[in-house]
Design a protein around this motif. Structure first.
Motif, PDB file in Angstrom:
ATOM      1  N   ASN A  77       0.856  -1.351   0.411  1.00  0.00           N
ATOM      2  CA  ASN A  77      -0.023  -0.343   0.025  1.00  0.00           C
ATOM      3  C   ASN A  77       0.676   0.575  -0.419  1.00  0.00           C
ATOM      4  N   ILE A  78       1.901   1.162   0.545  1.00  0.00           N
ATOM      5  CA  ILE A  78       2.530   2.535   0.906  1.00  0.00           C
ATOM      6  C   ILE A  78       3.189   2.585  -0.221  1.00  0.00           C
ATOM      7  N   GLU A  79       3.931   1.193  -1.117  1.00  0.00           N
ATOM      8  CA  GLU A  79       5.135   1.350  -2.793  1.00  0.00           C
ATOM      9  C   GLU A  79       3.904   2.114  -3.658  1.00  0.00           C
ATOM     10  N   GLU A  80       2.496   2.112  -3.556  1.00  0.00           N
ATOM     11  CA  GLU A  80       1.194   2.243  -4.456  1.00  0.00           C
ATOM     12  C   GLU A  80       1.511   3.542  -3.948  1.00  0.00           C
ATOM     13  N   LYS A  81       1.020   3.286  -3.103  1.00  0.00           N
ATOM     14  CA  LYS A  81       0.737   5.630  -2.678  1.00  0.00           C
ATOM     15  C   LYS A  81       2.692   6.704  -3.076  1.00  0.00           C
ATOM     16  N   ILE A  82       3.153   5.908  -3.194  1.00  0.00           N
ATOM     17  CA  ILE A  82       4.474   6.444  -3.399  1.00  0.00           C
ATOM     18  C   ILE A  82       4.219   6.999  -4.877  1.00  0.00           C
ATOM     19  N   LEU A  83       4.076   5.509  -5.246  1.00  0.00           N
ATOM     20  CA  LEU A  83       4.255   5.639  -6.865  1.00  0.00           C
ATOM     21  C   LEU A  83       3.433   6.950  -7.210  1.00  0.00           C
ATOM     22  N   GLU A  84       1.783   6.710  -6.878  1.00  0.00           N
ATOM     23  CA  GLU A  84       0.830   7.357  -7.271  1.00  0.00           C
ATOM     24  C   GLU A  84       1.812   9.059  -7.431  1.00  0.00           C
ATOM     25  N   SER A 107       9.937  16.268  -2.733  1.00  0.00           N
ATOM     26  CA  SER A 107      10.922  15.655  -2.004  1.00  0.00           C
ATOM     27  C   SER A 107      10.405  14.982  -1.064  1.00  0.00           C
ATOM     28  N   ALA A 108      11.736  13.645  -0.746  1.00  0.00           N
ATOM     29  CA  ALA A 108      10.845  12.854  -0.144  1.00  0.00           C
ATOM     30  C   ALA A 108      10.173  12.934   1.390  1.00  0.00           C
ATOM     31  N   ASP A 109      10.430  14.529   2.422  1.00  0.00           N
ATOM     32  CA  ASP A 109       9.798  14.676   3.192  1.00  0.00           C
ATOM     33  C   ASP A 109       8.339  15.330   2.357  1.00  0.00           C
ATOM     34  N   GLU A 110       8.738  15.663   0.957  1.00  0.00           N
ATOM     35  CA  GLU A 110       6.850  15.977   1.216  1.00  0.00           C
ATOM     36  C   GLU A 110       6.066  14.362   0.707  1.00  0.00           C
ATOM     37  N   ILE A 111       6.812  13.630   0.044  1.00  0.00           N
ATOM     38  CA  ILE A 111       6.013  12.369  -0.666  1.00  0.00           C
ATOM     39  C   ILE A 111       5.891  11.651   0.786  1.00  0.00           C
ATOM     40  N   GLY A 112       6.648  11.487   1.369  1.00  0.00           N
ATOM     41  CA  GLY A 112       6.526  11.103   3.271  1.00  0.00           C
ATOM     42  C   GLY A 112       4.936  11.277   4.022  1.00  0.00           C
ATOM     43  N   LYS A 113       5.183  12.567   3.885  1.00  0.00           N
ATOM     44  CA  LYS A 113       3.916  13.409   4.646  1.00  0.00           C
ATOM     45  C   LYS A 113       2.749  13.398   3.950  1.00  0.00           C
ATOM     46  N   LYS A 114       2.602  12.975   2.134  1.00  0.00           N
ATOM     47  CA  LYS A 114       1.732  12.511   1.477  1.00  0.00           C
ATOM     48  C   LYS A 114       0.950  10.737   2.139  1.00  0.00           C
ATOM     49  N   CYS A 115       2.324  10.325   1.798  1.00  0.00           N
ATOM     50  CA  CYS A 115       1.421   8.642   2.480  1.00  0.00           C
ATOM     51  C   CYS A 115       1.150   8.314   3.528  1.00  0.00           C
TER      52      CYS A 115
END
Length: 178
Positions: free
Chosen positions: A11-18, A27-35
């Motif tokens: 599920n995390i992989e799918e969210k990151i890919l999305e 940034s990795a920070d921004e993606i992490g916050k969204k996911c």
């Protein structure tokens, strides 16, 4: 890894890919916050997805309308004549501009498909005459391999690579005439 952890990681992989498909410059920070995960988790997942070729590259999605380019799709129906050895070696590793000389197109995608047609080329060109020139050169150089070509001009690209191109006003105006 138990089933719950596997599903959670998937599920995390799918969210990151999305998120990467929406904007690969986050940034990795921004993606992490969204996911809902740490930047370190994002970096690890991205590295894994790059290593196993799930992510094969990052690219800019260009709005062809802003560059005064038109989008086209070319549908190709193959003949039953088998490709010769030289063509077999060339097709997978060459762009349209390399195997068809002097064409003024920019390739977007080349797809082998199942259906009424066998190949689909998506490309941009300055105008319909450049697109037709590309078609004529395909017929000239690959006549024995081609039964039929159909050239489609994309009148208005609403979404490319998951990104909506027109503004809300442009979209509303276009939908009115559909």
């Amino acid at each position: 890894m138990n089933k719950h952890n596997y599903e959670q990681n998937s599920n995390i992989e799918e969210k990151i890919l999305e998120e990467l498909q929406k904007n690969c410059r986050l940034s990795a920070d921004e993606i992490g916050k969204k996911c809902g995960c740490s930047r370190y988790k994002v970096i690890r997942v991205m590295k894994k997805l790059e290593d196993n070729n799930t992510i094969v590259g990052y690219t800019a999605v260009i709005n062809p309308l802003k560059l005064n380019l038109k989008n086209f799709i070319l549908l190709v129906k193959r003949s039953s004549v088998p490709f010769d050895e030289e063509t077999i070696k060339m097709i997978p590793f060459t762009t349209e501009n390399e195997f068809i000389p002097d064409v003024n197109i920019k390739s977007i995608a080349t797809l082998y498909v199942h259906g009424n047609y066998d190949w689909v080329f998506a490309f941009t060109a300055k105008d319909i005459s450049n697109a037709k020139d590309f078609c004529n050169k395909i017929i000239k150089y690959f006549n024995k391999y081609v039964n039929e070509l159909e050239l489609l001009e994309i009148v208005y690209p609403f979404r490319m690579n998951g990104i909506t191109l027109p503004t809300k006003d442009e979209m509303r105006d276009m939908v009115k005439i559909l």
